[in-house]
Motif scaffolding. Structure first.
Motif, mmCIF file in Angstrom:
data_model
loop_
_atom_site.group_PDB
_atom_site.id
_atom_site.type_symbol
_atom_site.label_atom_id
_atom_site.label_comp_id
_atom_site.label_asym_id
_atom_site.label_seq_id
_atom_site.Cartn_x
_atom_site.Cartn_y
_atom_site.Cartn_z
ATOM 1 N N VAL A 91 0.842 -1.199 0.000
ATOM 2 C CA VAL A 91 0.000 0.000 0.000
ATOM 3 C C VAL A 91 0.878 1.250 0.000
ATOM 4 O O VAL A 91 0.587 2.214 -0.714
ATOM 5 C CB VAL A 91 -0.975 -0.009 1.198
ATOM 6 N N LEU A 115 0.605 4.007 -3.015
ATOM 7 C CA LEU A 115 0.283 5.405 -2.751
ATOM 8 C C LEU A 115 1.483 6.309 -3.011
ATOM 9 O O LEU A 115 1.329 7.422 -3.523
ATOM 10 C CB LEU A 115 -0.225 5.587 -1.324
ATOM 11 N N ILE A 134 -8.379 9.621 3.041
ATOM 12 C CA ILE A 134 -8.614 8.858 1.814
ATOM 13 C C ILE A 134 -10.101 8.642 1.608
ATOM 14 O O ILE A 134 -10.796 8.141 2.488
ATOM 15 C CB ILE A 134 -7.867 7.507 1.869
ATOM 16 N N ASP A 138 -12.708 6.651 -0.548
ATOM 17 C CA ASP A 138 -12.919 5.496 -1.417
ATOM 18 C C ASP A 138 -14.260 5.687 -2.105
ATOM 19 O O ASP A 138 -15.311 5.621 -1.479
ATOM 20 C CB ASP A 138 -12.919 4.211 -0.587
ATOM 21 N N LEU A 198 -9.640 5.695 -5.543
ATOM 22 C CA LEU A 198 -9.419 6.382 -4.271
ATOM 23 C C LEU A 198 -9.013 7.820 -4.562
ATOM 24 O O LEU A 198 -8.243 8.067 -5.481
ATOM 25 C CB LEU A 198 -8.277 5.727 -3.485
ATOM 26 N N LEU A 203 -6.875 -1.445 -5.601
ATOM 27 C CA LEU A 203 -7.915 -1.055 -4.644
ATOM 28 C C LEU A 203 -8.243 -2.210 -3.700
ATOM 29 O O LEU A 203 -8.483 -1.992 -2.514
ATOM 30 C CB LEU A 203 -9.174 -0.584 -5.363
ATOM 31 N N PHE A 213 -5.611 -2.227 -1.066
ATOM 32 C CA PHE A 213 -5.837 -1.136 -0.120
ATOM 33 C C PHE A 213 -6.979 -1.469 0.831
ATOM 34 O O PHE A 213 -6.856 -1.295 2.048
ATOM 35 C CB PHE A 213 -6.130 0.170 -0.875
ATOM 36 N N ARG A 214 -8.081 -1.957 0.304
ATOM 37 C CA ARG A 214 -9.238 -2.286 1.154
ATOM 38 C C ARG A 214 -8.916 -3.425 2.116
ATOM 39 O O ARG A 214 -9.357 -3.416 3.270
ATOM 40 C CB ARG A 214 -10.434 -2.611 0.273
ATOM 41 N N TYR A 238 -5.957 -4.051 3.324
ATOM 42 C CA TYR A 238 -5.084 -3.447 4.331
ATOM 43 C C TYR A 238 -5.913 -2.722 5.388
ATOM 44 O O TYR A 238 -5.686 -2.883 6.581
ATOM 45 C CB TYR A 238 -4.099 -2.486 3.655
#
Length: 141
Positions: free
Chosen positions: A4, A8, A27, A29, A34, A49, A52-53, A55
């Motif tokens: 992540v 980013l 952030i 979503d 994002l 994504l 990220f989700r 995480y």
């Protein structure tokens, strides 16, 4: 955390301290992408994504601060936020994983440099790259 941070960091040409200070409230979503504070967008290329989700879903509910990046040990998310030095080591960790030579040469600044290189290689003009990275000058060191 490393994946992540890498996503980013490159997507936003982020400085190490920008990543460290990023909070979960920063952030937005919106489903297919994002939106991040300095106004950059992360789209779902290669399931970024989903990473990220996932995480965010690992974050313990009782964390008292809003910092996005937390330490992980033994497969569990801790409460302590990641510091600048750990965040700055992400490129060297990735370089080590990829078995690249001179791992120590990969610093936190590599995220910003990689972002600019990817944009330039895609044909983006220097003015847009400067705006994206928050640079005041086009000179490089």
């Amino acid at each position: 955390m490393i994946k992540v941070g890498l996503i980013l960091g490159i997507a936003g040409a982020c400085r190490t301290d920008e990543l460290v200070n990023l909070t979960v409230d920063d952030i937005e979503d919106v489903g297919s992408f994002l939106i991040i504070p300095r106004i950059f967008v992360v789209t779902d290329v290669g399931n970024m994504l989903e990473l990220f989700r996932k995480y965010l879903s690992l974050r313990p509910p009782h964390v008292k601060h809003k910092r996005l990046f937390l330490y992980y040990k033994a497969g569990k998310c801790g409460l302590q936020p990641v510091g600048k030095n750990t965040m700055g080591k992400i490129p060297s960790v990735v370089a080590s994983y990829l078995k690249l030579p001179d791992v120590a040469c990969y610093t936190g600044h590599c995220l910003r440099r990689s972002s600019a290189t990817l944009l330039a290689d895609a044909g983006v003009d220097i003015t847009a790259i400067k705006r994206h990275a928050g640079w005041k000058s086009t000179t490089s060191r």
